[in-house]
Design an enzyme around this catalytic site. Structure first.
Site, short mmCIF file in Angstrom:
data_model
loop_
_atom_site.label_atom_id
_atom_site.label_comp_id
_atom_site.label_asym_id
_atom_site.label_seq_id
_atom_site.Cartn_x
_atom_site.Cartn_y
_atom_site.Cartn_z
CG HIS A 186 66.99 -46.15 26.77
ND1 HIS A 186 67.35 -45.51 27.93
CD2 HIS A 186 65.70 -46.56 26.95
CE1 HIS A 186 66.33 -45.54 28.79
NE2 HIS A 186 65.32 -46.17 28.23
CG ASP A 193 64.59 -46.49 31.66
OD1 ASP A 193 63.83 -45.82 30.93
OD2 ASP A 193 65.06 -47.60 31.33
CE1 TYR A 221 53.14 -47.74 25.97
CE2 TYR A 221 55.23 -48.65 26.73
CZ TYR A 221 54.38 -48.29 25.70
OH TYR A 221 54.76 -48.46 24.39
CG HIS A 224 57.58 -48.50 31.08
ND1 HIS A 224 57.48 -49.31 29.97
CD2 HIS A 224 58.61 -47.65 30.82
CE1 HIS A 224 58.39 -48.96 29.08
NE2 HIS A 224 59.08 -47.96 29.57
CG ASP A 226 60.85 -52.27 36.71
OD1 ASP A 226 60.51 -51.64 35.68
OD2 ASP A 226 61.68 -53.19 36.71
CG HIS A 227 61.64 -48.19 34.15
ND1 HIS A 227 61.34 -49.50 33.86
CD2 HIS A 227 61.71 -47.56 32.96
CE1 HIS A 227 61.25 -49.66 32.55
NE2 HIS A 227 61.46 -48.49 31.96
CG HIS A 229 61.18 -44.40 28.84
ND1 HIS A 229 62.27 -45.01 28.28
CD2 HIS A 229 60.69 -43.57 27.87
CE1 HIS A 229 62.45 -44.57 27.04
NE2 HIS A 229 61.50 -43.69 26.77
ZN LIG Z 1 63.45 -46.41 29.04
#
Ligand SMILES: [Zn+2]
Length: 246
Positions: A186, A193, A221, A224, A226-227, A229
């Site tokens: 990022h 995301d 992972y 992760h 809730d999103h 990436h």
């Molecule tokens: Zn991310």
């Protein structure tokens, strides 16, 4: 988007000469696009800035587990990406970027060169000038642009339904504030995301394998759930064990 203003001047030689000015907006050929206009047909073996601009637009069509280089050299991988783009939009799939391909790209891009369904604003809710990351502001912004085109391809492949961006570019300050890794992509502007709905996080992680990301992290992972990436990096890291992505 393609907009062309056609000004018609008709001088009328009558008893009293009059001038008629009409302004018409038409869907015109490959000219005067608000972002970038290609001036020649591009095919394998050619090179230049126009090839590089094309590569940005088809970066989301590298094929499974591949990344298209954006180097200005039209090689076999670029040709294959153009074929996939053409197939995705029902064009003649000859791998040569000509007027039909460019017209489709013009329809897909805004005047600031972002694809129509994504914007710089949603890729940076951290600051307004893209500063403070691990790369220059210009590089971070460019990396975000390439990711937008990848996401535009993925969006189309998923039935032209919305893909929700929940976080993208972060300055060091922003990254620290959300507890991001000190090596987070990022900070480079090349990570995104994605949030669930309408697509599940697993659907996003699985589909992302086809659109040019070396890093895919999703459900299964750590951190992760809730999103999903996706990011660019030098080595390949795919991990979403709950989704069968590895
Ligand atoms: Zn991310």
């Amino acid at each position: 988007m393609l907009r062309r203003t056609v000004r018609i001047l008709a001088a009328l030689t009558m008893a009293a000469a009059a001038t008629l000015v009409a302004t018409v907006t038409t869907a015109a050929p490959a000219q005067a696009d608000g972002c970038y206009t290609w001036g020649r047909t591009l095919s394998e073996g050619m090179s230049g800035e126009d090839v590089r601009q094309l590569q940005i637009r088809v970066a989301g069509y590298p094929g499974n587990n591949a990344v298209l280089g954006i180097d200005g050299a039209f090689g076999p991988a670029t040709r294959a990406a153009v074929v996939r783009f053409q197939q995705a939009y029902g064009l003649g799939a000859d791998g040569i970027a000509g007027p039909q391909t460019f017209t489709r790209i013009y329809a897909l891009q805004d005047d600031d060169c972002t694809p129509v369904n994504f914007s710089y604003a949603e890729f940076n809710d951290c600051n307004s000038d893209w500063s403070g990351g691990a790369v220059s502001a210009a590089t971070a912004r460019f990396n975000a642009l390439v990711n937008m085109w990848k996401l535009q391809a993925m969006r189309h492949a998923l039935g032209d339904q919305q893909i929700r961006v929940t976080s993208a570019f972060r300055s060091h300050a922003c990254n620290n504030a959300v507890g991001g890794s000190s090596t987070s992509r990022h900070l480079y502007g090349d990570a995104v995301d994605l949030g669930a709905s309408p697509h599940s996080l697993c659907r996003l992680a699985q589909q992302a394998r086809n659109h040019g990301w070396r890093e895919i992290l999703g459900p299964g992972y750590p951190g992760h759930s809730d999103h999903t990436h996706v990011a660019h990096k030098s080595s390949r890291t795919w991990s979403a064990s709950s989704c069968g992505v590895s």
